[in-house]
Design an enzyme around this catalytic site. Structure first.
Site, PDB file in Angstrom:
ATOM      1  N   SER A   8       0.829  -1.213   0.000  1.00 57.81           N
ATOM      2  CA  SER A   8       0.000   0.000   0.000  1.00 57.81           C
ATOM      3  C   SER A   8       0.860   1.257   0.000  1.00 57.81           C
ATOM      4  CB  SER A   8      -0.866  -0.022   1.258  1.00 57.81           C
ATOM      5  OG  SER A   8      -1.429   1.229   1.478  1.00 57.81           O
ATOM      6  N   TYR A  52      -1.461  -0.361  10.390  1.00 55.11           N
ATOM      7  CA  TYR A  52      -1.725  -1.046   9.120  1.00 55.11           C
ATOM      8  C   TYR A  52      -0.497  -0.933   8.196  1.00 55.11           C
ATOM      9  CZ  TYR A  52      -3.557  -1.458   4.352  1.00 55.11           C
ATOM     10  OH  TYR A  52      -3.731  -1.786   3.036  1.00 55.11           O
ATOM     11  N   LYS A 105       2.382  -3.757   6.570  1.00 46.52           N
ATOM     12  CA  LYS A 105       2.733  -3.912   5.151  1.00 46.52           C
ATOM     13  C   LYS A 105       4.258  -3.823   4.973  1.00 46.52           C
ATOM     14  CE  LYS A 105      -1.362  -4.324   3.214  1.00 46.52           C
ATOM     15  NZ  LYS A 105      -1.793  -5.571   2.609  1.00 46.52           N
TER      16      LYS A 105
HETATM   17  P1  NAD Z   1     -11.160  -6.504   1.292  1.00 48.76           P
HETATM   18  O1  NAD Z   1     -11.334  -6.475   2.770  1.00 48.76           O
HETATM   19  O2  NAD Z   1     -12.330  -6.212   0.440  1.00 48.76           O
HETATM   20  O3  NAD Z   1     -10.519  -7.908   0.861  1.00 48.76           O
HETATM   21  C1  NAD Z   1      -9.687  -8.653   1.709  1.00 48.76           C
HETATM   22  C2  NAD Z   1     -10.232 -10.069   1.741  1.00 48.76           C
HETATM   23  O4  NAD Z   1      -9.405 -10.838   2.617  1.00 48.76           O
HETATM   24  C3  NAD Z   1     -11.664 -10.142   2.279  1.00 48.76           C
HETATM   25  O5  NAD Z   1     -12.479 -10.875   1.381  1.00 48.76           O
HETATM   26  C4  NAD Z   1     -11.513 -10.843   3.619  1.00 48.76           C
HETATM   27  O6  NAD Z   1     -12.640 -11.641   3.924  1.00 48.76           O
HETATM   28  C5  NAD Z   1     -10.261 -11.662   3.414  1.00 48.76           C
HETATM   29  N1  NAD Z   1      -9.538 -11.974   4.657  1.00 48.76           N
HETATM   30  C6  NAD Z   1      -9.273 -11.139   5.686  1.00 48.76           C
HETATM   31  N2  NAD Z   1      -8.578 -11.802   6.616  1.00 48.76           N
HETATM   32  C7  NAD Z   1      -8.395 -13.064   6.175  1.00 48.76           C
HETATM   33  C8  NAD Z   1      -7.744 -14.210   6.690  1.00 48.76           C
HETATM   34  N3  NAD Z   1      -7.133 -14.186   7.891  1.00 48.76           N
HETATM   35  N4  NAD Z   1      -7.726 -15.340   5.946  1.00 48.76           N
HETATM   36  C9  NAD Z   1      -8.337 -15.375   4.736  1.00 48.76           C
HETATM   37  N5  NAD Z   1      -8.991 -14.336   4.209  1.00 48.76           N
HETATM   38  C10 NAD Z   1      -8.996 -13.175   4.916  1.00 48.76           C
HETATM   39  O7  NAD Z   1      -9.961  -5.502   0.962  1.00 48.76           O
HETATM   40  P2  NAD Z   1      -9.442  -4.999  -0.468  1.00 48.76           P
HETATM   41  O8  NAD Z   1      -9.723  -3.561  -0.567  1.00 48.76           O
HETATM   42  O9  NAD Z   1      -9.881  -5.921  -1.525  1.00 48.76           O
HETATM   43  O10 NAD Z   1      -7.878  -5.161  -0.218  1.00 48.76           O
HETATM   44  C11 NAD Z   1      -7.157  -6.310  -0.601  1.00 48.76           C
HETATM   45  C12 NAD Z   1      -5.702  -6.127  -0.208  1.00 48.76           C
HETATM   46  O11 NAD Z   1      -5.199  -4.935  -0.801  1.00 48.76           O
HETATM   47  C13 NAD Z   1      -5.496  -5.993   1.292  1.00 48.76           C
HETATM   48  O12 NAD Z   1      -4.325  -6.684   1.647  1.00 48.76           O
HETATM   49  C14 NAD Z   1      -5.301  -4.513   1.486  1.00 48.76           C
HETATM   50  O13 NAD Z   1      -4.488  -4.221   2.592  1.00 48.76           O
HETATM   51  C15 NAD Z   1      -4.605  -4.124   0.181  1.00 48.76           C
HETATM   52  N6  NAD Z   1      -4.807  -2.711  -0.159  1.00 48.76           N
HETATM   53  C16 NAD Z   1      -6.069  -2.223  -0.311  1.00 48.76           C
HETATM   54  C17 NAD Z   1      -6.248  -0.877  -0.625  1.00 48.76           C
HETATM   55  C18 NAD Z   1      -7.631  -0.293  -0.782  1.00 48.76           C
HETATM   56  O14 NAD Z   1      -7.760   0.948  -0.817  1.00 48.76           O
HETATM   57  N7  NAD Z   1      -8.676  -1.070  -0.937  1.00 48.76           N
HETATM   58  C19 NAD Z   1      -5.138  -0.040  -0.782  1.00 48.76           C
HETATM   59  C20 NAD Z   1      -3.861  -0.578  -0.612  1.00 48.76           C
HETATM   60  C21 NAD Z   1      -3.700  -1.931  -0.315  1.00 48.76           C
END
Ligand code: NAD
Ligand code: UDP
Length: 348
Positions: free
Chosen positions: A134, A158, A162
């Site tokens: 991120s 958070y 990362k």
């Molecule tokens: P999201 O919460 O929609 O998706 C994450 C998924 O991981 C969910 O479906 C959740 O149920 C699953 N999950 C959580 N803990 C788990 C575990 N212990 N075991 C198995 N599954 C688990 O989030 P997103 O926005 O799709 O983000 C996905 C990734 O991208 C994350 O790692 C997040 O940190 C990273 N990210 C997101 C953003 C953003 O703005 N959305 C920005 C930078 C990085």
């Protein structure tokens, strides 16, 4: 090519899953559904069937911290003669605010979960991974646009998790430079939805982020948008961020898989953003023009931990991955709005 997609039912994961399946990849989703709905998987299947696309998709409901489960996934894949070739690792917790209240949860799920996954990959000789990092890891921006060699200085738990995972990946690669193929993608602000309106962002509870909050105001689920500060050092006083269409982000993953396939070994940290900064006022204006909706708003004080401006230098992604974001801010607004209109209560 078989891909293990952790977190594949989430906002970003679902768009990656769909794109991979459309492109002939065999996808195995591992998700605990702690922050997503199993309806996502149904929607993906309905969409692919409607397009008459043949696909190979399996879903496992489980936790990345469950070592026995991970072992069984890799063993079964080998026994069934369809080994996992590559992992795209998205599963984790992602709320900055929550990470400050429940830091140990974030270290447990994000860091120990990733450690567990990497240990298992090593054990079963799967050496290719794309990880979702991120832009939060950069902390306060010292120079714009932000390049990958910008100082890493996260200001919240958070972001620190990362960084810890990126460090783990770095050490792993250095331990045997001929073995591992690793890309860590540093996302900026993924927004919008799939143009079909079949999948999109469906936050649980009141959205923390600008874009889902905005679309919920437009549909009447929230009364008005609170703008966190109009006194920032930006052109119009509101915060500036780099919003990237979710499908452009998904395509960045496809390009990453192709890059990894072309290499014997590698370790790359790569920004994925649009390369442009837009203020909150600009987003509201574009959203109103694109959709015809009026967005009521009020100005509030600055949100804790916010910064004035943040946008990416994406030249590395263009150069290494031969990837360019294609969708405009207008497309982002239209696709995000269509998703919200067609699914006023998300997946429920
Ligand atoms: P999201 O919460 O929609 O998706 C994450 C998924 O991981 C969910 O479906 C959740 O149920 C699953 N999950 C959580 N803990 C788990 C575990 N212990 N075991 C198995 N599954 C688990 O989030 P997103 O926005 O799709 O983000 C996905 C990734 O991208 C994350 O790692 C997040 O940190 C990273 N990210 C997101 C953003 C953003 O703005 N959305 C920005 C930078 C990085
Ligand atoms: N923002 C806002 N009102 C909201 C949510 C966000 O004014 O309800 C602002 C926030 O201050 C920032 C920008 O919108 O300037 C993007 O915030 P978001 O939480 O979406 O992304 P992040 O700050 O994590 O990059």
């Amino acid at each position: 090519m078989r891909v293990l997609l952790t977190g594949g039912s989430g906002f970003i994961g679902s768009h990656i899953a769909l794109l991979l399946l459309e492109n002939g990849y065999d996808v195995l989703i591992l998700d605990s559904f702690i922050n997503s709905s199993s309806n996502v998987i149904k929607r993906i299947k309905i969409y692919l069937d409607s397009k008459d696309i043949k696909y190979k998709l399996e879903t496992i409901n489980g936790d990345i911290r469950d070592k026995k489960l991970l072992d069984s996934i890799f063993i079964n894949s080998i026994n069934e003669n369809k080994p996992i070739n590559i992992v795209i690792h998205l599963a984790g917790l992602k709320s900055v605010a929550e990470s400050l209240i429940k830091p140990l949860n974030y270290w447990d799920v994000n860091v120990l979960g990733s450690l567990n996954l990497l240990l298992t990959m090593k054990e079963y000789e799967c050496y290719s991974i794309v990880f979702s990092s991120s832009a939060t890891i950069y902390g306060l921006c010292e120079s714009l646009p932000i390049r990958e060699d910008h100082k890493i200085s996260p200001v919240n738990t958070y972001g620190k998790t990362k960084v810890a995972i990126e460090n783990m990946l770095y050490d792993l690669y250095k331990s045997n430079k001929n073995l591992w193929k690793i890309i860590s993608l540093r996302y900026f602000n993924p927004v919008g939805a799939h143009p079909s309106s079949m999948i999109g962002e469906d936050p649980i509870g009141i959205p923390n982020n600008l874009f889902p909050f905005l679309t919920q105001v437009a549909i009447g689920r929230q009364r008005m948008l609170q703008i966190y500060g109009d006194d920032w050092e930006t052109n119009d006083g509101s915060g500036v961020r780099d919003y990237i269409h979710i499908n452009d982000l998904a395509e960045g993953h496809l390009a990453s898989l192709e890059y990894l396939n072309s290499k014997d070994s590698c370790l790359e940290f790569i920004n994925l953003g649009s390369g442009h900064g837009y203020s909150v006022f600009q987003i509201i204006k574009q959203f109103e023009i694109s959709t015809g909706c009026k967005i009521p708003f009020s100005i509030q004080s600055r949100r804790d931990g916010d910064i004035a401006k943040c946008y990416a230098d994406i030249s590395k992604a263009k150069r290494l991955l031969d990837w360019t974001p294609k969708r405009s801010l207008e497309q982002i607004c239209l696709d995000g709005w269509n998703w919200q209109v067609n699914n006023p209560n998300g997946y429920s």
